[in-house]
Write a protein that holds these residues in place. Structure first.
Motif, PDB file in Angstrom:
ATOM      1  N   SER A 138       0.828  -1.209   0.000  1.00 56.78           N
ATOM      2  CA  SER A 138       0.000   0.000   0.000  1.00 56.78           C
ATOM      3  C   SER A 138       0.858   1.253   0.000  1.00 56.78           C
ATOM      4  CB  SER A 138      -0.925   0.003   1.221  1.00 56.78           C
ATOM      5  OG  SER A 138      -1.902  -1.012   1.134  1.00 56.78           O
ATOM      6  N   MET A 139       1.971   1.226   0.710  1.00 55.73           N
ATOM      7  CA  MET A 139       2.856   2.387   0.725  1.00 55.73           C
ATOM      8  C   MET A 139       3.476   2.601  -0.644  1.00 55.73           C
ATOM      9  SD  MET A 139       4.586   2.064   4.527  1.00 55.73           S
ATOM     10  CE  MET A 139       4.975   3.785   4.807  1.00 55.73           C
ATOM     11  N   ASN A 140       3.897   1.524  -1.289  1.00 60.26           N
ATOM     12  CA  ASN A 140       4.434   1.657  -2.651  1.00 60.26           C
ATOM     13  C   ASN A 140       3.393   2.248  -3.595  1.00 60.26           C
ATOM     14  OD1 ASN A 140       7.151   0.692  -2.495  1.00 60.26           O
ATOM     15  ND2 ASN A 140       6.367  -1.390  -2.222  1.00 60.26           N
ATOM     16  N   ASP A 141       2.135   1.798  -3.462  1.00 62.98           N
ATOM     17  CA  ASP A 141       1.059   2.319  -4.305  1.00 62.98           C
ATOM     18  C   ASP A 141       0.801   3.801  -4.043  1.00 62.98           C
ATOM     19  OD1 ASP A 141       0.731  -0.193  -5.394  1.00 62.98           O
ATOM     20  OD2 ASP A 141      -0.998  -0.713  -4.140  1.00 62.98           O
ATOM     21  N   SER A 142       1.171   4.267  -2.832  1.00 63.76           N
ATOM     22  CA  SER A 142       0.899   5.650  -2.445  1.00 63.76           C
ATOM     23  C   SER A 142       2.095   6.569  -2.665  1.00 63.76           C
ATOM     24  CB  SER A 142       0.492   5.694  -0.959  1.00 63.76           C
ATOM     25  OG  SER A 142      -0.652   4.896  -0.739  1.00 63.76           O
ATOM     26  N   GLY A 143       3.095   6.095  -3.412  1.00 55.56           N
ATOM     27  CA  GLY A 143       4.251   6.924  -3.720  1.00 55.56           C
ATOM     28  C   GLY A 143       5.275   6.972  -2.611  1.00 55.56           C
ATOM     29  N   LEU A 144       5.266   5.981  -1.736  1.00 56.27           N
ATOM     30  CA  LEU A 144       6.213   5.934  -0.627  1.00 56.27           C
ATOM     31  C   LEU A 144       7.176   4.772  -0.833  1.00 56.27           C
ATOM     32  CD1 LEU A 144       3.563   6.376   2.208  1.00 56.27           C
ATOM     33  CD2 LEU A 144       5.128   8.143   1.372  1.00 56.27           C
ATOM     34  N   LYS A 145       8.429   4.973  -0.448  1.00 58.20           N
ATOM     35  CA  LYS A 145       9.435   3.922  -0.548  1.00 58.20           C
ATOM     36  C   LYS A 145       9.750   3.435   0.860  1.00 58.20           C
ATOM     37  CE  LYS A 145      14.002   2.909  -2.452  1.00 58.20           C
ATOM     38  NZ  LYS A 145      15.192   3.462  -3.152  1.00 58.20           N
ATOM     39  N   PRO A 146       9.165   2.280   1.285  1.00 61.24           N
ATOM     40  CA  PRO A 146       9.273   1.862   2.688  1.00 61.24           C
ATOM     41  C   PRO A 146      10.370   0.832   2.941  1.00 61.24           C
ATOM     42  CG  PRO A 146       7.538   0.619   1.636  1.00 61.24           C
ATOM     43  CD  PRO A 146       8.160   1.500   0.567  1.00 61.24           C
ATOM     44  N   GLY A 147      10.763   0.770   4.201  1.00 55.92           N
ATOM     45  CA  GLY A 147      11.586  -0.307   4.730  1.00 55.92           C
ATOM     46  C   GLY A 147      11.025  -0.721   6.072  1.00 55.92           C
ATOM     47  N   VAL A 148      11.099  -2.013   6.396  1.00 52.83           N
ATOM     48  CA  VAL A 148      10.475  -2.548   7.605  1.00 52.83           C
ATOM     49  C   VAL A 148      11.481  -3.396   8.363  1.00 52.83           C
ATOM     50  CG1 VAL A 148       8.609  -3.977   8.527  1.00 52.83           C
ATOM     51  CG2 VAL A 148       8.225  -2.620   6.461  1.00 52.83           C
ATOM     52  N   VAL A 149      11.518  -3.196   9.688  1.00 55.32           N
ATOM     53  CA  VAL A 149      12.298  -4.084  10.561  1.00 55.32           C
ATOM     54  C   VAL A 149      11.455  -4.374  11.802  1.00 55.32           C
ATOM     55  CG1 VAL A 149      14.538  -3.238   9.788  1.00 55.32           C
ATOM     56  CG2 VAL A 149      13.436  -2.166  11.770  1.00 55.32           C
ATOM     57  N   GLU A 150      11.752  -5.512  12.439  1.00 61.35           N
ATOM     58  CA  GLU A 150      11.205  -5.770  13.763  1.00 61.35           C
ATOM     59  C   GLU A 150      12.043  -5.004  14.771  1.00 61.35           C
ATOM     60  OE1 GLU A 150       9.482 -10.299  13.216  1.00 61.35           O
ATOM     61  OE2 GLU A 150      11.583 -10.013  13.824  1.00 61.35           O
ATOM     62  N   THR A 151      11.387  -4.400  15.759  1.00 61.69           N
ATOM     63  CA  THR A 151      12.117  -3.575  16.711  1.00 61.69           C
ATOM     64  C   THR A 151      11.818  -4.015  18.133  1.00 61.69           C
ATOM     65  OG1 THR A 151      12.643  -1.288  17.339  1.00 61.69           O
ATOM     66  CG2 THR A 151      10.338  -1.775  16.890  1.00 61.69           C
ATOM     67  N   ALA A 152      12.838  -3.921  18.989  1.00 60.45           N
ATOM     68  CA  ALA A 152      12.734  -4.353  20.379  1.00 60.45           C
ATOM     69  C   ALA A 152      13.132  -3.212  21.297  1.00 60.45           C
ATOM     70  CB  ALA A 152      13.621  -5.568  20.627  1.00 60.45           C
ATOM     71  N   GLU A 153      12.654  -3.263  22.545  1.00 59.64           N
ATOM     72  CA  GLU A 153      13.063  -2.287  23.543  1.00 59.64           C
ATOM     73  C   GLU A 153      14.371  -2.743  24.182  1.00 59.64           C
ATOM     74  OE1 GLU A 153      10.229  -1.868  26.658  1.00 59.64           O
ATOM     75  OE2 GLU A 153      10.361  -3.952  27.292  1.00 59.64           O
TER      76      GLU A 153
END
Length: 324
Positions: free
Chosen positions: A294-309
């Protein structure tokens, strides 16, 4: 947090900064989950940028932003939430820092009331996933300027907040089915201690002795549950609330006690509904792939990681993107 129901609005009206129940004081803001990561991320923003926070609640991210950018007088911040917010329009959010901020309640992420290309930064902490994500992410792409940045912390199906929510929801349902039914006759008993005749009745009656014995057994069960659960906070809070209800019954009579217990029931019901919302909206790997699409379709270039405290607990999906 994005929401449509009053169970979220009542949370913000009671002064919580986030769905973890932290208060609005500065220490709570500093100690809230992922606060250090957000402050570090905010410290790298360019001066004078305009920031939109989606699902802002009482503006938890605003306090992280203030902490990181106290010397940036040009910074502008708008927080929106679908729930009604107390004091929804706000200059400086109670801080002396030279930051202008507004919190706007009753605003859905799927239809943001802003023009195109009007923000440099869009952020959300455990908020945007409560909206319909394709529509909300399309709106993010629309309001973000070219070259603008996005940071989203989203609930992870395998994360610590989700595990805690499952455990706490179990305790909420026990409180509603066991503690409060046992507390109701105890509150009536407490309403009698203010008179000599009432005290004699309590001392002489097998009925009131049985009421007390039943309540003591429920308290013992609560103690066992607190030792066994990973999420004891609601159990502790509920017992303190009930003790206060007993005091009100002793001071103001049976009606005051019943009203206090009704208020406690509403608090627990609201928390149960918020936990249900969280569990329904947490994202697994398939869902986060849909977010990326959905982000790509909206003109956004995303990256995703799992994050911990800091203690190593998995907290969520950390999503960063740039407006192409």
């Amino acid at each position: 947090m994005m929401a449509n129901d009053n169970h979220w609005a009542r949370l913000w009206a009671n002064g919580a900064s986030d769905s973890f129940g932290h208060g609005l004081d500065e220490r709570s803001a500093q100690d809230a989950p992922m606060a250090a990561r957000w402050r570090a991320w905010f410290s790298n923003l360019p001066d004078g940028c305009e920031v939109l926070d989606i699902g802002t609640g009482n503006g938890a991210l605003l306090r992280h932003l203030l902490a990181a950018r106290t010397q940036d007088p040009g910074l502008r911040f708008v927080g929106v939430d679908a729930a009604a917010l107390p004091d929804a329009s706000n200059e400086g959010a109670g801080s002396a820092a030279p930051v202008r901020a507004r919190l706007l309640g009753g605003v859905r992420a799927e239809s943001l009331p802003f023009g195109d290309n009007c923000f440099d930064v869009v952020v959300s902490q455990f908020g945007i996933e409560y909206a319909t994500l394709p529509a909300a992410l399309s709106e993010v792409g629309r309001v973000l300027r070219s070259g603008g940045t996005v940071a989203l912390l989203m609930h992870h199906r395998g994360g610590r907040p989700v595990s805690l929510a499952r455990a706490e929801r179990h305790q909420a349902q026990w409180l509603l089915s066991a503690l409060l039914p046992a507390a109701a006759p105890m509150a009536e008993a407490m309403s009698k201690i203010g008179t000599e005749s009432g005290r004699r009745e309590l001392a002489d009656s097998a009925h009131w002795s049985a009421v007390r014995a039943t309540y003591d057994r429920v308290l013992a069960d609560a103690g066992r549950r607190m030792n066994e659960t990973m999420a004891p906070d609601l159990l502790v809070d509920a017992q303190n609330w009930v003790a206060q209800a007993f005091q009100r019954a002793a001071q103001g009579g049976a009606g005051a006690g019943r009203q206090a217990l009704a208020n406690i029931e509403q608090l627990i019901l609201d928390q149960d509904r918020r936990l249900e919302d969280l569990l329904q909206r947490a994202l697994d790997e398939d869902a986060i792939r849909s977010v990326v699409a959905s982000m790509n379709d909206s003109g956004l270039k995303p990256g995703v990681v799992e994050t911990a405290e800091d203690r190593g607990y998995l907290m969520g999906w950390w999503v960063e993107a740039t407006r192409i």
